[in-house]
Design an enzyme around this catalytic site. Structure first.
Site, PDB file in Angstrom:
ATOM      1  N   HIS A  99       0.843  -1.199   0.000  1.00 61.92           N
ATOM      2  CA  HIS A  99       0.000   0.000   0.000  1.00 61.92           C
ATOM      3  C   HIS A  99       0.875   1.244   0.000  1.00 61.92           C
ATOM      4  O   HIS A  99       1.923   1.286   0.646  1.00 61.92           O
ATOM      5  CB  HIS A  99      -0.949   0.017   1.201  1.00 61.92           C
ATOM      6  CG  HIS A  99      -0.286  -0.254   2.512  1.00 61.92           C
ATOM      7  ND1 HIS A  99       0.062  -1.525   2.924  1.00 61.92           N
ATOM      8  CD2 HIS A  99       0.117   0.582   3.498  1.00 61.92           C
ATOM      9  CE1 HIS A  99       0.647  -1.459   4.112  1.00 61.92           C
ATOM     10  NE2 HIS A  99       0.705  -0.181   4.485  1.00 61.92           N
ATOM     11  N   PHE A 100       0.433   2.228  -0.732  1.00 54.87           N
ATOM     12  CA  PHE A 100       1.092   3.532  -0.788  1.00 54.87           C
ATOM     13  C   PHE A 100       0.244   4.517   0.000  1.00 54.87           C
ATOM     14  O   PHE A 100      -0.941   4.686  -0.277  1.00 54.87           O
ATOM     15  CB  PHE A 100       1.220   4.013  -2.244  1.00 54.87           C
ATOM     16  CG  PHE A 100       2.256   3.259  -3.032  1.00 54.87           C
ATOM     17  CD1 PHE A 100       2.023   1.955  -3.438  1.00 54.87           C
ATOM     18  CD2 PHE A 100       3.457   3.858  -3.371  1.00 54.87           C
ATOM     19  CE1 PHE A 100       2.982   1.253  -4.160  1.00 54.87           C
ATOM     20  CE2 PHE A 100       4.424   3.169  -4.094  1.00 54.87           C
ATOM     21  CZ  PHE A 100       4.189   1.864  -4.484  1.00 54.87           C
TER      22      PHE A 100
HETATM   23  P1  AMP Z   1       1.855   0.341   7.268  1.00 49.18           P
HETATM   24  O1  AMP Z   1       2.482   0.610   8.601  1.00 49.18           O
HETATM   25  O2  AMP Z   1       2.539   1.041   6.146  1.00 49.18           O
HETATM   26  O3  AMP Z   1       1.688  -1.153   7.025  1.00 49.18           O
HETATM   27  O4  AMP Z   1       0.417   0.981   7.334  1.00 49.18           O
HETATM   28  C1  AMP Z   1      -0.766   0.271   7.529  1.00 49.18           C
HETATM   29  C2  AMP Z   1      -1.875   1.286   7.543  1.00 49.18           C
HETATM   30  O5  AMP Z   1      -3.102   0.609   7.340  1.00 49.18           O
HETATM   31  C3  AMP Z   1      -1.991   2.071   8.859  1.00 49.18           C
HETATM   32  O6  AMP Z   1      -1.852   3.468   8.577  1.00 49.18           O
HETATM   33  C4  AMP Z   1      -3.387   1.719   9.349  1.00 49.18           C
HETATM   34  O7  AMP Z   1      -4.039   2.792   9.974  1.00 49.18           O
HETATM   35  C5  AMP Z   1      -4.079   1.285   8.073  1.00 49.18           C
HETATM   36  N1  AMP Z   1      -5.203   0.366   8.263  1.00 49.18           N
HETATM   37  C6  AMP Z   1      -5.200  -0.766   8.986  1.00 49.18           C
HETATM   38  N2  AMP Z   1      -6.410  -1.361   8.909  1.00 49.18           N
HETATM   39  C7  AMP Z   1      -7.183  -0.586   8.108  1.00 49.18           C
HETATM   40  C8  AMP Z   1      -8.521  -0.646   7.647  1.00 49.18           C
HETATM   41  N3  AMP Z   1      -9.332  -1.653   7.998  1.00 49.18           N
HETATM   42  N4  AMP Z   1      -8.970   0.329   6.828  1.00 49.18           N
HETATM   43  C9  AMP Z   1      -8.165   1.351   6.485  1.00 49.18           C
HETATM   44  N5  AMP Z   1      -6.885   1.480   6.879  1.00 49.18           N
HETATM   45  C10 AMP Z   1      -6.397   0.521   7.682  1.00 49.18           C
END
Ligand code: AMP
Ligand code: ZN
Length: 136
Positions: A99-100
């Protein structure tokens, strides 16, 4: 979709099995608001292909991501912003579907960055460049 996984949070979001605040979707890409934003408008852009890390995503999906980042960043509308993409838990990845992040930045909100710059010699830089080129 064959390229998605049943046990992945973001694959479930793509398939509508878990709710999200979707802002954009096309054939290869999906974009939605981060559930715990660090700035208003903090948006995630993901490929409709399950892979944990960036280098595992096929190039055509990555091309789609590039276009979508442009489209969605324009729509988020921040004058200053960061695009962040974490690979691996030591690099702060928490969700293991690529994810970006598009993160608006102003004086009060957004990303804080540590940037531990080093100062290698020209020879050291050359050696590193040669190593990388040899693997392309
Ligand atoms: P990362 O640390 O780059 O893996 O970021 C993961 C991101 O996903 C975090 O900013 C979370 O807040 C976000 N996240 C986790 N679960 C969800 C969800 N169900 N819907 C939207 N964002 C999410
Ligand atoms: Zn996934």
């Amino acid at each position: 979709m064959e390229s998605l996984k049943d046990d992945c949070l973001f694959c479930k979001i793509i398939q509508g099995k878990i709710p999200c605040k979707k802002v954009y979707e096309n054939e290869t890409v999906f974009a939605f608001l981060d559930i715990n934003p660090i700035a208003v408008g903090h948006t995630l852009v993901i490929p409709k292909y399950h892979a944990a890390q960036c280098h595992e995503v096929p190039e055509d999906y990555m091309a789609g991501i590039g276009k979508a980042l442009s489209v969605v960043a324009k729509a988020v509308g921040a004058k200053n912003y960061n695009i962040l993409q974490n690979n691996g838990s030591i690099a702060h990845q928490a969700v293991f579907h690529v994810h970006f992040h598009i993160i608006p930045k102003d004086a009060k909100q957004g990303l804080g960055i540590q940037w531990p710059a080093t100062n290698p010699s020209g020879d050291e830089l050359e050696k590193t460049a040669e190593e990388i080129k040899s693997r392309i």
